[in-house]
Design an enzyme around this catalytic site. Structure first.
Site, PDB file in Angstrom:
ATOM      1  N   SER A 263       0.806  -1.225   0.000  1.00  0.00           N
ATOM      2  CA  SER A 263       0.000   0.000   0.000  1.00  0.00           C
ATOM      3  C   SER A 263       0.838   1.273   0.000  1.00  0.00           C
ATOM      4  O   SER A 263       0.318   2.347  -0.270  1.00  0.00           O
ATOM      5  CB  SER A 263      -0.973   0.023   1.179  1.00  0.00           C
ATOM      6  OG  SER A 263      -0.292   0.275   2.388  1.00  0.00           O
TER       7      SER A 263
ATOM      8  N   LYS B 170       0.941   4.002   6.931  1.00  0.00           N
ATOM      9  CA  LYS B 170       0.267   4.861   5.946  1.00  0.00           C
ATOM     10  C   LYS B 170       0.762   6.300   6.082  1.00  0.00           C
ATOM     11  O   LYS B 170       1.479   6.650   7.002  1.00  0.00           O
ATOM     12  CB  LYS B 170      -1.259   4.870   6.172  1.00  0.00           C
ATOM     13  CG  LYS B 170      -1.954   3.541   5.997  1.00  0.00           C
ATOM     14  CD  LYS B 170      -2.087   3.164   4.553  1.00  0.00           C
ATOM     15  CE  LYS B 170      -2.861   1.885   4.362  1.00  0.00           C
ATOM     16  NZ  LYS B 170      -2.115   0.670   4.599  1.00  0.00           N
TER      17      LYS B 170
END
Length: 138
Positions: A60, A97
């Site tokens: 990600s 993230k």
């Protein structure tokens, strides 16, 4: 205080304490699956910085240059700023993230369009802010 963190401070090294998912958030064990260490001076991390390291699993964060197998070095005392890359606990699950604040509300953004942004339903706890990245070239 965790004895592994205390030992790493004394020796001037950073211990890899486990892994973090760079994909959908998952519940992770706090126990390390293996223990490596990195020399703080070679990574140009200031002595005294309170750091820990996690091995990355998932894709990600690939557009930020973070790949599966990389080791992220995180400062767990640094206050996150908008757009910092963080290890976070979001509604009980951990992930790596980008930390984003819009209209005064924080959320987590993946650096891969295949993954959605993560908006906390109940809690968002920043566990560490990225300060270095280690990649072993084979």
């Amino acid at each position: 205080m965790d004895p592994l963190l205390k030992l790493s401070e004394l020796l001037g090294s950073i211990s890899v304490l486990g892994a973090i998912q760079a994909g959908a958030p998952v519940s992770e064990s706090a126990r390390p699956d293996r223990l490596d260490s990195f020399d703080v001076e070679n990574l140009r991390i200031p002595k005294g910085m309170r750091t820990f390291a996690l091995k990355v699993r998932g894709d990600s964060m690939i557009n930020a240059g973070i790949h599966t197998g990389d080791v992220v070095i995180l400062d767990f005392e640094k206050e996150p700023k908008n757009r910092d890359i963080v290890a976070a606990l979001i509604d009980g699950d951990s992930t790596l993230k980008r930390y984003i604040v819009q209209r005064g509300r924080p959320f987590l953004k993946a650096e891969n369009p295949a993954y959605p942004s993560l908006i906390p339903a109940q809690e968002l706890v920043i566990q560490g802010v990225l300060v270095a990245l280690f990649r072993q070239v084979t």
